[in-house]
Every structure is written in structure tokens, then in C-alpha cells.
Scaffold this active site. Structure first.
Site, PDB file in Angstrom:
ATOM      1  N   ARG A  58       1.092  -1.196  -0.256  1.00  0.00           N
ATOM      2  CA  ARG A  58       0.010   0.056  -0.346  1.00  0.00           C
ATOM      3  C   ARG A  58       0.713   1.188   0.372  1.00  0.00           C
ATOM      4  O   ARG A  58       0.163   2.640  -0.095  1.00  0.00           O
ATOM      5  CB  ARG A  58      -0.819   0.259   1.392  1.00  0.00           C
ATOM      6  CG  ARG A  58      -2.160  -0.980   1.018  1.00  0.00           C
ATOM      7  CD  ARG A  58      -2.830  -1.272   1.859  1.00  0.00           C
ATOM      8  NE  ARG A  58      -2.092  -2.170   2.782  1.00  0.00           N
ATOM      9  CZ  ARG A  58      -2.817  -2.707   3.975  1.00  0.00           C
ATOM     10  NH1 ARG A  58      -3.232  -1.685   5.037  1.00  0.00           N
ATOM     11  NH2 ARG A  58      -2.346  -3.897   4.271  1.00  0.00           N
ATOM     12  N   GLU A  95       5.039  -8.945  15.050  1.00  0.00           N
ATOM     13  CA  GLU A  95       4.754  -9.836  16.743  1.00  0.00           C
ATOM     14  C   GLU A  95       4.959 -10.805  16.077  1.00  0.00           C
ATOM     15  O   GLU A  95       5.616 -11.385  17.512  1.00  0.00           O
ATOM     16  CB  GLU A  95       3.613  -9.007  16.744  1.00  0.00           C
ATOM     17  CG  GLU A  95       3.063  -9.528  17.752  1.00  0.00           C
ATOM     18  CD  GLU A  95       1.004  -8.811  18.209  1.00  0.00           C
ATOM     19  OE1 GLU A  95       1.361  -8.500  17.006  1.00  0.00           O
ATOM     20  OE2 GLU A  95       1.095  -9.266  19.398  1.00  0.00           O
TER      21      GLU A  95
HETATM   22  P1  AMP Z   1       3.730  -1.631  10.844  1.00  0.00           P
HETATM   23  O1  AMP Z   1       5.400  -2.492  10.992  1.00  0.00           O
HETATM   24  O2  AMP Z   1       3.612  -2.059  13.159  1.00  0.00           O
HETATM   25  O3  AMP Z   1       4.082  -0.096  11.604  1.00  0.00           O
HETATM   26  O4  AMP Z   1       2.868  -1.996  10.366  1.00  0.00           O
HETATM   27  C1  AMP Z   1       2.696  -1.375   9.275  1.00  0.00           C
HETATM   28  C2  AMP Z   1       1.985  -1.971   8.388  1.00  0.00           C
HETATM   29  O5  AMP Z   1       1.145  -3.048   8.491  1.00  0.00           O
HETATM   30  C3  AMP Z   1       1.297  -1.259   7.206  1.00  0.00           C
HETATM   31  O6  AMP Z   1       2.228  -1.703   6.015  1.00  0.00           O
HETATM   32  C4  AMP Z   1       0.493  -1.219   7.543  1.00  0.00           C
HETATM   33  O7  AMP Z   1       0.385  -0.982   6.004  1.00  0.00           O
HETATM   34  C5  AMP Z   1       0.017  -2.000   7.806  1.00  0.00           C
HETATM   35  N1  AMP Z   1      -1.024  -2.310   9.442  1.00  0.00           N
HETATM   36  C6  AMP Z   1      -0.998  -2.261  10.390  1.00  0.00           C
HETATM   37  N2  AMP Z   1      -1.504  -2.181  10.942  1.00  0.00           N
HETATM   38  C7  AMP Z   1      -3.038  -1.549   9.995  1.00  0.00           C
HETATM   39  C8  AMP Z   1      -4.160  -1.210  11.039  1.00  0.00           C
HETATM   40  N3  AMP Z   1      -3.973  -1.411  11.781  1.00  0.00           N
HETATM   41  N4  AMP Z   1      -4.509  -1.219   9.731  1.00  0.00           N
HETATM   42  C9  AMP Z   1      -4.050  -1.152   8.357  1.00  0.00           C
HETATM   43  N5  AMP Z   1      -3.334  -1.326   8.440  1.00  0.00           N
HETATM   44  C10 AMP Z   1      -2.220  -2.125   8.902  1.00  0.00           C
END
Ligand code: AMP
Length: 171
Positions: A58, A95
């Protein structure tokens, strides 16, 4: 324009306990999407970037549009095994389990001012890996830009190597 009205909340997706922020309504409305890209461009142009690096998948949607708006080249940061030629790879912990991103070795030039873009920052793990990968190419990481920030997860605190800006913040 109230951009948050174009983000749909989907509880328990992709697994129980996750509140998924669905950007589909935003993508489905050209006025709202171009308003969002204009907003991101305003947030990011002060860093004087020379290239936009977007995170699969995305981050490609926002990154390509942002690069077009800023008249900059776009570089994809991809999941492993997708890019031809010589690549650099960076593995990072999730995670549960781990993942990795790759970039073509010649995609970024030494010293080139690069920004990392994704649709959303949650824990910041994905963006941190993307930023490290960009710096491994020799490019200068000048900022991180996101459409959505889930602020209570503290992701921006993990991105200590460059400033972080986001369009929509959820606490
Ligand atoms: P992080 O590495 O935890 O910051 O997760 C970021 C990635 O996971 C991004 O590419 C987001 O598209 C996806 N992502 C994580 N949490 C969500 C959420 N609650 N809603 C939509 N996409 C999420």
C-alpha cells in the site's frame, strides 16, 4: 475535507483484536485521494527529497502518487524475491515471525535525499526496516511520510533516524 470519513474501520481484521483501517473508500474517491496526496506533498516537500521510496504494497499507492505530485522518481521497497538484478535485503521481526524488504542496489544513488512512504504506521517496525534499507544503499534518509498514524502504538518513537510526518492521526 474530512479525510477520516474516507477511512473505514473494520474490527477483527485480519485477526481478532486488530482494528483495520481500510483505505478503500479513500482510493475510491478521486477528489479525496488527490486531497490526501496534496496534503502529504505539503508535509514532505520541506525535506527537499530527491526520491520517494514506497513500501510494498500500500506504500506503492501513496508513494507513486506522491512522487508524481512532487515530480520525483519512485523506488519500490519489495518483499523478497520480487526484484530482478542485484538487491540489498533487510530482515526484520514482526509480532509473530519475521519478514524482509529488498531494494535494487542501483535504485538509489549515494547521498540522494530519500523519503520512505507507507499508507500507515502502526508499531513502526516495517518503516524502521525500510529506512535502514534505504540508508544501506548510501542514500540520505530525510524523512518518513504516512497517510495514517496509529499514535497509541508509538511507532514514531522507533524512527529515530529521520523526522516523521503523518496526515491522519488516530489516538
Ligand atoms: P507496523 O510495522 O506495525 O508499523 O505496521 C505497518 C504496516 O502494517 C503497514 O504497511 C500497514 O499497511 C499495516 N498495518 C498495520 N496495522 C494496520 C491497521 N490497523 N490497519 C491497516 N493496516 C495496518
Amino acid at each position: 475535507m474530512d479525510l477520516k470519513s474516507f477511512i473505514r474501520d473494520i474490527p477483527d481484521f485480519p485477526k481478532t483484536g486488530i482494528l483495520f483501517r481500510d483505505i478503500s473508500p479513500l482510493l475510491g474517491n478521486p477528489d479525496a485521494f488527490s486531497f490526501a496526496i496534496d496534503g502529504l506533498a505539503k508535509l514532505c516537500h520541506t525535506w527537499q527529497p530527491q526520491v520517494v521510496a514506497g513500501i510494498e504494497s500500500r506504500g506503492f499507492i501513496f508513494g507513486v502518487a506522491l512522487a508524481g505530485s512532487l515530480k520525483l522518481p519512485f523506488v519500490p521497497l519489495r518483499k523478497p524475491g520480487k526484484l530482478p538484478g542485484e538487491t540489498l535485503k533487510l530482515a526484520y521481526d514482526l509480532e509473530y515471525g519475521s519478514d524482509a524488504l529488498e531494494v535494487q542496489r542501483d535504485a538509489l544513488a549515494a547521498g540522494q535525499r530519500a523519503i520512505v512512504v507507507d499508507d500507515l504506521i502502526a508499531t513502526g517496525g516495517t518503516a524502521k526496516a525500510a529506512g535502514e534499507l534505504v540508508r544501506q544503499t548510501g542514500a540520505e534518509l530525510v524523512g518518513y511520510g504516512f497517510a495514517i498514524e496509529l499514535a497509541d502504538l508509538g511507532g514514531r518513537d522507533r524512527l529515530v533516524d529521520a523526522p516523521v510526518r503523518s496526515l491522519l492521526r488516530y489516538d
